[in-house]
Scaffold this motif. Structure first.
Motif, PDB file in Angstrom:
ATOM      1  N   THR A 315      26.002 -60.070  18.191  1.00 43.39           N
ATOM      2  CA  THR A 315      24.728 -61.099  19.246  1.00 43.39           C
ATOM      3  C   THR A 315      24.346 -62.404  18.359  1.00 43.39           C
ATOM      4  N   PHE A 316      24.150 -61.960  16.933  1.00 41.29           N
ATOM      5  CA  PHE A 316      23.603 -63.372  15.964  1.00 41.29           C
ATOM      6  C   PHE A 316      25.228 -64.467  16.106  1.00 41.29           C
ATOM      7  N   THR A 317      26.402 -63.699  15.738  1.00 41.28           N
ATOM      8  CA  THR A 317      27.320 -64.157  15.326  1.00 41.28           C
ATOM      9  C   THR A 317      27.402 -65.178  17.124  1.00 41.28           C
ATOM     10  N   PHE A 318      26.896 -65.531  17.920  1.00 45.98           N
ATOM     11  CA  PHE A 318      26.975 -65.942  19.129  1.00 45.98           C
ATOM     12  C   PHE A 318      25.582 -66.955  19.009  1.00 45.98           C
ATOM     13  N   ILE A 319      24.391 -66.091  18.473  1.00 46.25           N
ATOM     14  CA  ILE A 319      23.124 -67.016  18.547  1.00 46.25           C
ATOM     15  C   ILE A 319      23.490 -68.304  17.154  1.00 46.25           C
ATOM     16  N   CYS A 320      24.144 -67.509  16.243  1.00 46.07           N
ATOM     17  CA  CYS A 320      24.219 -68.779  15.523  1.00 46.07           C
ATOM     18  C   CYS A 320      25.463 -70.096  15.294  1.00 46.07           C
ATOM     19  N   LEU A 321      26.303 -69.344  16.590  1.00 42.77           N
ATOM     20  CA  LEU A 321      26.876 -71.058  17.472  1.00 42.77           C
ATOM     21  C   LEU A 321      26.893 -71.487  18.204  1.00 42.77           C
ATOM     22  N   TYR A 322      25.859 -70.998  19.082  1.00 44.98           N
ATOM     23  CA  TYR A 322      24.924 -71.350  20.115  1.00 44.98           C
ATOM     24  C   TYR A 322      24.009 -72.402  19.962  1.00 44.98           C
ATOM     25  N   LEU A 323      23.260 -72.224  18.161  1.00 46.61           N
ATOM     26  CA  LEU A 323      22.302 -73.153  17.736  1.00 46.61           C
ATOM     27  C   LEU A 323      23.069 -73.954  17.044  1.00 46.61           C
ATOM     28  N   PHE A 324      24.119 -73.944  16.592  1.00 42.83           N
ATOM     29  CA  PHE A 324      25.070 -75.118  15.659  1.00 42.83           C
ATOM     30  C   PHE A 324      25.222 -76.465  16.936  1.00 42.83           C
ATOM     31  N   PHE A 325      25.522 -75.260  17.965  1.00 40.48           N
ATOM     32  CA  PHE A 325      26.521 -76.880  19.389  1.00 40.48           C
ATOM     33  C   PHE A 325      25.075 -77.262  19.610  1.00 40.48           C
ATOM     34  N   ILE A 326      23.408 -77.269  20.020  1.00 43.70           N
ATOM     35  CA  ILE A 326      22.155 -77.861  20.489  1.00 43.70           C
ATOM     36  C   ILE A 326      22.052 -78.733  19.636  1.00 43.70           C
ATOM     37  N   ILE A 327      22.171 -78.038  18.100  1.00 45.05           N
ATOM     38  CA  ILE A 327      21.411 -78.559  17.392  1.00 45.05           C
ATOM     39  C   ILE A 327      22.066 -80.000  17.118  1.00 45.05           C
ATOM     40  N   THR A 328      23.701 -79.717  16.648  1.00 38.90           N
ATOM     41  CA  THR A 328      24.687 -80.441  16.972  1.00 38.90           C
ATOM     42  C   THR A 328      24.461 -82.109  18.303  1.00 38.90           C
ATOM     43  N   LEU A 329      24.214 -81.889  19.253  1.00 38.75           N
ATOM     44  CA  LEU A 329      24.355 -81.991  20.491  1.00 38.75           C
ATOM     45  C   LEU A 329      22.949 -83.293  21.002  1.00 38.75           C
ATOM     46  N   SER A 330      21.888 -82.411  19.962  1.00 34.54           N
ATOM     47  CA  SER A 330      19.919 -83.020  20.580  1.00 34.54           C
ATOM     48  C   SER A 330      20.320 -84.258  19.518  1.00 34.54           C
ATOM     49  N   ILE A 331      20.343 -83.538  18.425  1.00 40.35           N
ATOM     50  CA  ILE A 331      20.780 -85.089  16.257  1.00 40.35           C
ATOM     51  C   ILE A 331      20.921 -85.944  17.669  1.00 40.35           C
ATOM     52  N   TYR A 332      23.053 -85.494  17.772  1.00 41.45           N
ATOM     53  CA  TYR A 332      23.365 -86.755  18.231  1.00 41.45           C
ATOM     54  C   TYR A 332      22.830 -87.378  19.936  1.00 41.45           C
ATOM     55  N   GLY A 333      22.301 -86.672  20.043  1.00 41.60           N
ATOM     56  CA  GLY A 333      21.159 -88.054  21.250  1.00 41.60           C
ATOM     57  C   GLY A 333      20.612 -88.738  21.104  1.00 41.60           C
ATOM     58  N   LEU A 334      20.043 -87.837  19.501  1.00 41.52           N
ATOM     59  CA  LEU A 334      18.935 -88.936  19.127  1.00 41.52           C
ATOM     60  C   LEU A 334      19.168 -89.902  18.060  1.00 41.52           C
ATOM     61  N   MET A 335      20.368 -89.748  17.506  1.00 43.28           N
ATOM     62  CA  MET A 335      20.837 -90.889  16.657  1.00 43.28           C
ATOM     63  C   MET A 335      21.752 -92.275  17.619  1.00 43.28           C
ATOM     64  N   SER A 336      22.608 -91.819  19.206  1.00 44.68           N
ATOM     65  CA  SER A 336      23.090 -92.917  19.566  1.00 44.68           C
ATOM     66  C   SER A 336      21.994 -93.341  20.204  1.00 44.68           C
ATOM     67  N   GLN A 337      20.430 -93.207  20.084  1.00 40.06           N
ATOM     68  CA  GLN A 337      18.816 -94.075  20.957  1.00 40.06           C
ATOM     69  C   GLN A 337      18.560 -94.806  19.656  1.00 40.06           C
ATOM     70  N   ILE A 338      18.605 -94.817  18.415  1.00 37.80           N
ATOM     71  CA  ILE A 338      18.472 -95.464  17.864  1.00 37.80           C
ATOM     72  C   ILE A 338      18.379 -97.152  18.293  1.00 37.80           C
ATOM     73  N   SER A 339      19.313 -97.774  18.214  1.00 35.32           N
ATOM     74  CA  SER A 339      19.802 -99.246  18.681  1.00 35.32           C
ATOM     75  C   SER A 339      18.651 -99.310  19.255  1.00 35.32           C
ATOM     76  N   ASP A 340      18.193 -97.876  20.534  1.00 29.89           N
ATOM     77  CA  ASP A 340      17.342 -98.687  21.676  1.00 29.89           C
ATOM     78  C   ASP A 340      15.998 -98.006  21.894  1.00 29.89           C
ATOM     79  N   GLY A 341      15.623 -98.072  20.435  1.00 31.75           N
ATOM     80  CA  GLY A 341      14.446 -97.675  19.573  1.00 31.75           C
ATOM     81  C   GLY A 341      13.905 -96.165  20.536  1.00 31.75           C
TER      82      GLY A 341
END
Length: 462
Positions: A315-341
């Motif tokens: 269960t917690f192996t899956f949760i750690c991998l899931y959180l890793f995936f969510i964090i990567t996508l979320s931070i990428y979405g934030l960084m990709s919008q920096i140029s637009d403000g």
């Protein structure tokens, strides 16, 4: 009774002599088997020194008199009903998790936790899971259709996939069904530990964690629902029918984090109490016997620490991998919008990234803290013991205790996959940075649609 303890004393002396010759330390605190005992004897009888699971925890003590044995047995029977302090401390979290269909365990009248496929708790969890799965299937199909018809920039497609990934925590429910049997075994192990602790220390194990569990059980569902609502309001059109299942899935994920926090906090608090009691016990008469008693307790606590990781490893192996995936996508979405403000859409991404990073950090940090208190902090207490006033037997027991802490690792390991500590958090962040760099380079290599159209027009005119 005296013959039994005389035999135990002789067995201990012979084991100690063998350890000097073989340079090994006696670490066996397993129950003393009795071939002629009734196999139907319950767990409580084993802790009282009877039956096939009899536990000998009085190495070094003189044999009990008939009156002392009667009083000890009577108090064990009376205290058995109240030997659930650990379970009662975390009970609010267990109730919420069972309401969410995650932990279908059953509590018996004598205070034992079991997992049964034919229990009412299991029927409820299965019904809840089926209804939630049907609900999510319709939502998943609509979200997949949105991704298929999406004709925007690359980062917008990645953000759209984020809502599909949010459905994955539904897998936590069947994974925990598989591991509930091991979780129930951990609960029973804590009850056994409390009984042995009461017989050794002469008092109850006072954790005082009930308030924390109540706060977690009440606040986490509210905060999860609030964060999901903010994400939907800022990133997509707010639809109540799609918000409700996301609230349930987020609550399941973060309540599992709350369960992990309370388990590690229980280990840390118990280790501190045990270390303080051990130092106080050495100030009184009979240090050799006391060291033997507390070595037995520590070995039980160390086993509970190791079993904590193995009980919920998948269960917690899956949760750690899931959180890793969510964090990567979320931070990428934030960084990709920096140029637009920084816009309104970025609020939901920031909330998702912040909450996921916080949950992953607490999972790693609490496990690291629990392992430190169970082993390293206890070793410091042992090294600070003054040995000059002790006799040879007491000094030998202290050395055996130190060897026991060295030879029995107390780190929380997820089924042999990896240790859960701060190093894991650092490794996941380092890997995350690598993936973010790759995604950003891929985004840069794709030209914007207006630039591509302008280049195409110039090529056509020439």
């Amino acid at each position: 009774m005296s013959l039994f303890f005389n035999a135990e004393t002789k067995r201990f002396e012979s084991t100690l002599l063998d350890s000097k010759n073989n340079r090994n330390v006696f670490l066996d605190v397993r129950p003393v088997s009795d071939e002629n005992a009734d196999p139907s004897t319950d767990r409580l009888a084993g802790l009282q020194g009877k039956g096939p699971h009899a536990f000998s925890n009085r190495v070094g003590f003189p044999p009990l008199t008939a009156r002392e044995a009667f009083v000890d047995q009577s108090s064990a029977i009376v205290n058995a009903e109240s030997s659930n302090m650990v379970y009662e401390s975390s009970k609010p979290i267990y109730i919420v998790l069972r309401a969410l269909g995650v932990m279908p365990y059953t509590r018996l009248a004598k205070g034992e936790s079991v997992f049964a496929l034919s229990s009412p708790a299991m029927f409820y969890c299965v019904a809840f899971f089926i209804l939630l799965t049907i609900y999510l299937l319709f939502i998943a199909l609509s979200r997949i259709e949105i991704v298929r018809t999406l004709e925007g920039r690359f980062e917008e497609a990645v953000i759209a996939y984020l809502f599909i990934v949010n459905i994955l925590p539904i897998l936590i429910i069947p994974l925990m069904w598989y591991e509930t049997r091991k979780v129930a075994s951990i609960m029973n192990g804590w009850a056994d530990f409390e009984l042995v602790y009461r017989k050794t220390a002469g008092r109850e194990l006072e954790l005082r964690l009930r308030t924390k569990a109540m706060v977690i059980a009440v606040l986490l569902p509210i905060l999860c629902s609030l964060s999901v609502a903010i994400t939907h309001v800022t990133m997509v059109d707010f639809r109540l029918l799609q918000v409700i299942p996301d609230c349930i899935l987020d609550t399941i994920t973060y309540m599992m984090g709350g369960y992990w926090y309370m388990t590690c906090e229980t280990l840390s608090t118990t280790a501190k109490i045990l270390a303080d009691d051990f130092q106080k016990a050495l100030r009184h008469v009979g240090p050799a016997a006391k060291v033997s008693e507390y070595r037995s307790l520590w070995l039980r606590l160390s086993k509970l620490s190791r079993d904590t990781g193995f009980a919920t490893c998948y269960t917690f192996t899956f949760i750690c991998l899931y959180l890793f995936f969510i964090i990567t996508l979320s931070i990428y979405g934030l960084m990709s919008q920096i140029s637009d403000g920084f816009g309104v859409k970025d609020i939901g991404l920031a909330v998702t990234a912040f909450c996921s990073v916080g949950l992953l950090f607490y999972i790693c940090d609490e496990a690291h803290y629990a392992s430190f208190n169970v082993r390293t902090n206890f070793q410091k207490k042992l090294l600070m013991v003054e040995l000059s006033w002790m006799n040879t037997d007491a000094q030998t027991e202290i050395n055996m205790f130190l060897r026991a802490t060295e030879m029995n690792p107390s780190s929380i390991n997820l089924g042999g996959f990896f240790d859960v500590n701060r190093t894991l958090f650092k490794s996941l962040l380092a890997t995350m940075v690598t993936y973010l760099v790759v995604l950003l380079q891929f985004q840069i290599s794709i030209p914007d649609e207006p630039s591509a159209m302008l280049l195409h027009n110039k090529t056509t005119l020439s």
